[in-house]
Scaffold this motif. Structure first.
Motif, PDB file in Angstrom:
ATOM      1  N   HIS A  55       0.805  -1.227   0.000  1.00 31.12           N
ATOM      2  CA  HIS A  55       0.000   0.000   0.000  1.00 31.12           C
ATOM      3  C   HIS A  55       0.834   1.271   0.000  1.00 31.12           C
ATOM      4  CE1 HIS A  55      -3.788  -2.141   0.607  1.00 31.12           C
ATOM      5  NE2 HIS A  55      -3.190  -2.862   1.537  1.00 31.12           N
ATOM      6  N   VAL A  56       1.972   1.263   0.678  1.00 30.96           N
ATOM      7  CA  VAL A  56       2.835   2.446   0.739  1.00 30.96           C
ATOM      8  C   VAL A  56       4.283   2.024   0.527  1.00 30.96           C
ATOM      9  CG1 VAL A  56       1.305   3.757   2.259  1.00 30.96           C
ATOM     10  CG2 VAL A  56       3.060   2.286   3.265  1.00 30.96           C
ATOM     11  N   GLU A  57       5.081   2.961   0.025  1.00 32.16           N
ATOM     12  CA  GLU A  57       6.476   2.646  -0.268  1.00 32.16           C
ATOM     13  C   GLU A  57       7.353   2.669   0.978  1.00 32.16           C
ATOM     14  OE1 GLU A  57       7.719   5.450  -3.165  1.00 32.16           O
ATOM     15  OE2 GLU A  57       6.321   4.759  -4.700  1.00 32.16           O
ATOM     16  N   SER A  58       7.004   3.502   1.945  1.00 33.56           N
ATOM     17  CA  SER A  58       7.863   3.700   3.109  1.00 33.56           C
ATOM     18  C   SER A  58       7.125   4.526   4.155  1.00 33.56           C
ATOM     19  CB  SER A  58       9.140   4.440   2.703  1.00 33.56           C
ATOM     20  OG  SER A  58       8.796   5.720   2.176  1.00 33.56           O
ATOM     21  N   LYS A  59       7.717   4.637   5.328  1.00 31.02           N
ATOM     22  CA  LYS A  59       7.109   5.520   6.344  1.00 31.02           C
ATOM     23  C   LYS A  59       7.255   6.974   5.920  1.00 31.02           C
ATOM     24  CE  LYS A  59      10.654   6.671   9.787  1.00 31.02           C
ATOM     25  NZ  LYS A  59      10.911   6.798  11.219  1.00 31.02           N
ATOM     26  N   GLU A  60       8.281   7.265   5.094  1.00 32.51           N
ATOM     27  CA  GLU A  60       8.438   8.622   4.579  1.00 32.51           C
ATOM     28  C   GLU A  60       7.249   9.015   3.709  1.00 32.51           C
ATOM     29  OE1 GLU A  60      12.355   7.205   5.822  1.00 32.51           O
ATOM     30  OE2 GLU A  60      10.834   6.335   4.499  1.00 32.51           O
ATOM     31  N   GLN A  61       6.751   8.065   2.931  1.00 34.21           N
ATOM     32  CA  GLN A  61       5.597   8.368   2.091  1.00 34.21           C
ATOM     33  C   GLN A  61       4.354   8.656   2.935  1.00 34.21           C
ATOM     34  OE1 GLN A  61       3.909   5.272  -0.448  1.00 34.21           O
ATOM     35  NE2 GLN A  61       3.585   6.773  -2.070  1.00 34.21           N
ATOM     36  N   ILE A  62       4.200   7.944   4.042  1.00 35.28           N
ATOM     37  CA  ILE A  62       3.076   8.207   4.947  1.00 35.28           C
ATOM     38  C   ILE A  62       3.175   9.631   5.474  1.00 35.28           C
ATOM     39  CG2 ILE A  62       2.003   7.584   7.142  1.00 35.28           C
ATOM     40  CD1 ILE A  62       2.935   4.702   6.645  1.00 35.28           C
ATOM     41  N   LEU A  63       4.376  10.031   5.894  1.00 34.52           N
ATOM     42  CA  LEU A  63       4.592  11.388   6.382  1.00 34.52           C
ATOM     43  C   LEU A  63       4.252  12.402   5.306  1.00 34.52           C
ATOM     44  CD1 LEU A  63       5.734  13.340   8.562  1.00 34.52           C
ATOM     45  CD2 LEU A  63       7.979  13.033   7.469  1.00 34.52           C
ATOM     46  N   GLN A  64       4.722  12.175   4.108  1.00 33.10           N
ATOM     47  CA  GLN A  64       4.502  13.117   3.016  1.00 33.10           C
ATOM     48  C   GLN A  64       3.009  13.262   2.702  1.00 33.10           C
ATOM     49  OE1 GLN A  64       6.621  12.167  -0.640  1.00 33.10           O
ATOM     50  NE2 GLN A  64       6.854  14.344  -1.048  1.00 33.10           N
ATOM     51  N   ILE A  65       2.287  12.155   2.668  1.00 34.28           N
ATOM     52  CA  ILE A  65       0.854  12.194   2.385  1.00 34.28           C
ATOM     53  C   ILE A  65       0.115  12.956   3.478  1.00 34.28           C
ATOM     54  CG2 ILE A  65      -1.237  10.772   2.224  1.00 34.28           C
ATOM     55  CD1 ILE A  65       0.558   8.631   0.858  1.00 34.28           C
ATOM     56  N   ALA A  66       0.462  12.690   4.727  1.00 30.29           N
ATOM     57  CA  ALA A  66      -0.211  13.356   5.851  1.00 30.29           C
ATOM     58  C   ALA A  66       0.060  14.856   5.844  1.00 30.29           C
ATOM     59  CB  ALA A  66       0.250  12.740   7.167  1.00 30.29           C
TER      60      ALA A  66
END
Length: 200
Positions: A55-66
């Motif tokens: 679903h996501v590439e990394s925890k960095e992507q989660i941060l960026q989306i948020a």
């Protein structure tokens, strides 16, 4: 494997991308972004790492989306405010709009407010927030020129005081609590602009 077992596994609730992002933001706010690992995320969700990375590439992507969710909301509120005809109505609109974004996207805005600038994503987000603040300071100056806001106050300080009050809402506001977000916006507006109005 029996048919009933296959059916049970197929029907077991899973997690979609929104669930993963929501859980990631919760963890980032609880223990800090830097202190949160992928293992923390998979543990919270009960997923394997491969399932998470589906679903996501990394925890960095989660941060960026948020952060995009938070900043995008604030920037859209500012864009709408700038379309108002007078300095007073523009300042009113951005205060109301910012409160609305905060109450609707409280976890994401909380994350934005707690950034330390330890990564490129965080640094870029903080730069966008500074541009937002700079534009709002300009609205305060315009309101001062129209006689709506006291001219003996520094516009930058007034902006920080207004948003200090707005941002403090993340610490106590609860979506399921007794405070209506629309009424909250009106009350903050009354306190903020009431205290900034010229004397006499």
């Amino acid at each position: 494997m029996t048919t009933s077992t296959r059916t049970a596994r197929r029907g077991r609730p899973g997690h979609d991308r929104a669930d993963i992002i929501r859980a990631g933001v919760e963890l980032f706010n609880e223990q800090g972004y830097d202190a949160t690992s992928v293992s923390d995320l998979t543990g919270r969700l009960g997923l394997t790492k491969s399932a998470l990375y589906h679903h996501v590439e990394s925890k960095e992507q989660i941060l960026q989306i948020a952060l995009e969710d938070a900043l995008g909301g604030l920037e859209k509120a500012l864009e709408n405010a700038l379309q108002q005809p007078t300095a007073g109505s523009r300042l009113t609109a951005i205060i109301e709009g910012a409160v609305r974004v905060l109450t609707e996207r409280q976890p994401q805005v909380t994350l934005l407010l707690r950034l330390r600038g330890n990564s490129e994503i965080e640094t870029a987000a903080l730069a966008r927030r500074r541009r937002f603040d700079h534009t709002v300071t300009g609205l305060v100056r315009e309101a001062q020129s129209e006689g709506i806001v006291r001219t003996d106050l520094d516009a930058g300080v007034a902006t920080r005081l207004i948003f200090g009050m707005i941002n403090s809402v993340v610490e106590w506001y609860r979506p399921d609590g007794p405070v209506d977000p629309e009424l909250l916006a009106g009350e903050i507006l009354a306190v903020a602009l009431g205290g900034l109005q010229p004397r006499g």
